[in-house]
Design an enzyme around this catalytic site. Structure first.
Site, PDB file in Angstrom:
ATOM      1  N   GLY A   9      67.221  28.374  52.635  1.00 20.14           N
ATOM      2  CA  GLY A   9      66.884  27.281  53.557  1.00 20.14           C
ATOM      3  C   GLY A   9      67.190  25.928  52.932  1.00 20.14           C
ATOM      4  O   GLY A   9      66.401  24.998  53.020  1.00 20.14           O
ATOM      5  N   ASN A  87      62.607  29.147  49.735  1.00 19.46           N
ATOM      6  CA  ASN A  87      62.085  28.018  50.518  1.00 19.46           C
ATOM      7  C   ASN A  87      62.221  28.228  52.022  1.00 19.46           C
ATOM      8  O   ASN A  87      61.492  27.599  52.794  1.00 19.46           O
ATOM      9  CB  ASN A  87      62.842  26.747  50.078  1.00 19.46           C
ATOM     10  CG  ASN A  87      62.711  25.626  51.075  1.00 19.46           C
ATOM     11  OD1 ASN A  87      61.684  24.933  51.127  1.00 19.46           O
ATOM     12  ND2 ASN A  87      63.731  25.444  51.912  1.00 19.46           N
ATOM     13  N   SER A 139      52.395  27.618  51.211  1.00 16.57           N
ATOM     14  CA  SER A 139      51.835  26.521  52.002  1.00 16.57           C
ATOM     15  C   SER A 139      50.349  26.418  51.684  1.00 16.57           C
ATOM     16  O   SER A 139      49.729  27.420  51.300  1.00 16.57           O
ATOM     17  CB  SER A 139      52.008  26.833  53.491  1.00 16.57           C
ATOM     18  OG  SER A 139      51.196  25.970  54.272  1.00 16.57           O
ATOM     19  N   TYR A 152      51.652  32.592  60.513  1.00 14.33           N
ATOM     20  CA  TYR A 152      52.261  31.757  59.473  1.00 14.33           C
ATOM     21  C   TYR A 152      51.409  31.810  58.207  1.00 14.33           C
ATOM     22  O   TYR A 152      51.909  32.093  57.117  1.00 14.33           O
ATOM     23  CB  TYR A 152      52.378  30.318  59.985  1.00 14.33           C
ATOM     24  CG  TYR A 152      52.946  29.340  58.985  1.00 14.33           C
ATOM     25  CD1 TYR A 152      54.330  29.226  58.804  1.00 14.33           C
ATOM     26  CD2 TYR A 152      52.122  28.511  58.216  1.00 14.33           C
ATOM     27  CE1 TYR A 152      54.857  28.321  57.891  1.00 14.33           C
ATOM     28  CE2 TYR A 152      52.635  27.610  57.303  1.00 14.33           C
ATOM     29  CZ  TYR A 152      54.007  27.512  57.145  1.00 14.33           C
ATOM     30  OH  TYR A 152      54.527  26.612  56.238  1.00 14.33           O
ATOM     31  N   LYS A 156      52.286  33.438  54.567  1.00 13.22           N
ATOM     32  CA  LYS A 156      52.357  32.563  53.388  1.00 13.22           C
ATOM     33  C   LYS A 156      51.362  33.030  52.318  1.00 13.22           C
ATOM     34  O   LYS A 156      51.599  32.859  51.124  1.00 13.22           O
ATOM     35  CB  LYS A 156      52.080  31.110  53.794  1.00 13.22           C
ATOM     36  CG  LYS A 156      53.225  30.468  54.584  1.00 13.22           C
ATOM     37  CD  LYS A 156      54.473  30.319  53.721  1.00 13.22           C
ATOM     38  CE  LYS A 156      55.543  29.490  54.396  1.00 13.22           C
ATOM     39  NZ  LYS A 156      56.734  29.302  53.540  1.00 13.22           N
TER      40      LYS A 156
END
Ligand code: NDP
Length: 244
Positions: A9, A87, A139, A152, A156
């Site tokens: 990314g 990433n 995150s 999400y 993470k």
């Protein structure tokens, strides 16, 4: 030994800042992207123009064969990867009850499976050299709860679990695995939140501002430094005090 990094990314946002920072530190950089071909190619051209080495490669990190082939292409051109930065990421904003199964699976496919694929692709060389560094971008929501971002946050958190366990497994081989947990960083990923929400997030940040992609790039470079060689299995929160 040459310094070669692979950044997933790397075409936009935090990844692009990481690519620029690592290039300035003397790394040849493999820039992985999914859709933003023009931006990835422009970044590679910018680096080459400045005398650095870079190559843009397309691959979905969730696709094991594709991302492994992309890493092999970079290694053939720039040398074996000794710094891997996972990433690539995607955001979410919906209630758990409404989260479609495909979205749940995609979150884990990109964040957790993606790291599994890239790490397995670079490990044989790192193990042979008994050296290497892996930095995973998680995150703060992988550490704390996040309403409307359950998939999400869960994926993470998986990245944090992977980091800690793999760090223990690889430390005897002098390969370090660390994680960065960014707070709210001003990229395309948060622009969609709208000015009002962004202002509220600034208010909640003790440092009085949102993070920049460069804040994360500097943390990656720190963890990659040779004199950070006793630091492994850690989650470095870079959030201006947001979750203290
Ligand atoms: P952006 O949306 O700005 O950029 C995402 C990057 O990931 C793009 O380069 C995109 O490539 C790439 N990407 C997405 N899916 C894939 C995939 N399947 N395979 C390969 N590349 C992919 O996000 P940020 O820069 O903000 O985020 C970067 C990382 O930081 C993510 O992991 C994110 O979860 C994490 N993070 C971000 C925070 C923030 O506030 N911004 C906070 C905490 C963590 P392309 O454009 O080519 O499709």
């Amino acid at each position: 030994m040459g310094k070669t990094s692979f950044v997933t990314g790397g075409s936009r946002g935090i990844g692009r800042a990481i690519v620029r920072h690592l290039s300035a530190e003397g790394y040849a950089v493999g820039i992985n992207y999914l859709q933003s071909r023009e931006q990835a190619e422009a970044l590679a051209a910018e680096i080459r123009q400045q005398g650095g080495e870079a190559m843009a490669v397309q691959a979905d990190v969730a696709d094991r064969a594709a991302v492994t082939a992309a890493i092999r292409k970079v290694e053939a051109a720039l040398g074996p990867v000794n710094l891997l930065v996972n990433n690539a990421g995607i955001a979410q904003n919906d209630l758990f009850q409404d989260t479609p199964e495909e979205l749940w699976r995609r979150m884990f496919a990109v964040h957790a499976d993606g790291a599994f694929h890239t790490i397995q692709a670079v490990l044989p060389h790192m193990l042979h050299e008994k050296a290497g560094c892996i930095v995973n971008i998680s995150s703060i929501w992988g550490l704390r709860g996040a309403s409307c971002e359950v998939a999400y946050a869960a994926s993470k958190a998986a990245v944090i679990g992977l980091t800690r366990s793999l760090a223990m497994e690889l430390a005897p081989s002098h390969i370090r695995v660390n994680c960065i947990a960014p707070g709210v960083i001003r990229t395309d990923m948060v622009e969609g939140l709208g000015e009002e929400t962004i202002a509220a997030l600034v208010d909640q940040t003790p440092a009085g501002r949102l993070g920049t992609p460069e804040d994360i790039a500097k943390a990656v470079a720190f963890l990659a430094r040779e004199d950070a060689d006793f630091i492994t299995g850690q989650v470095l929160t870079v959030d201006g005090g947001f979750i203290l």
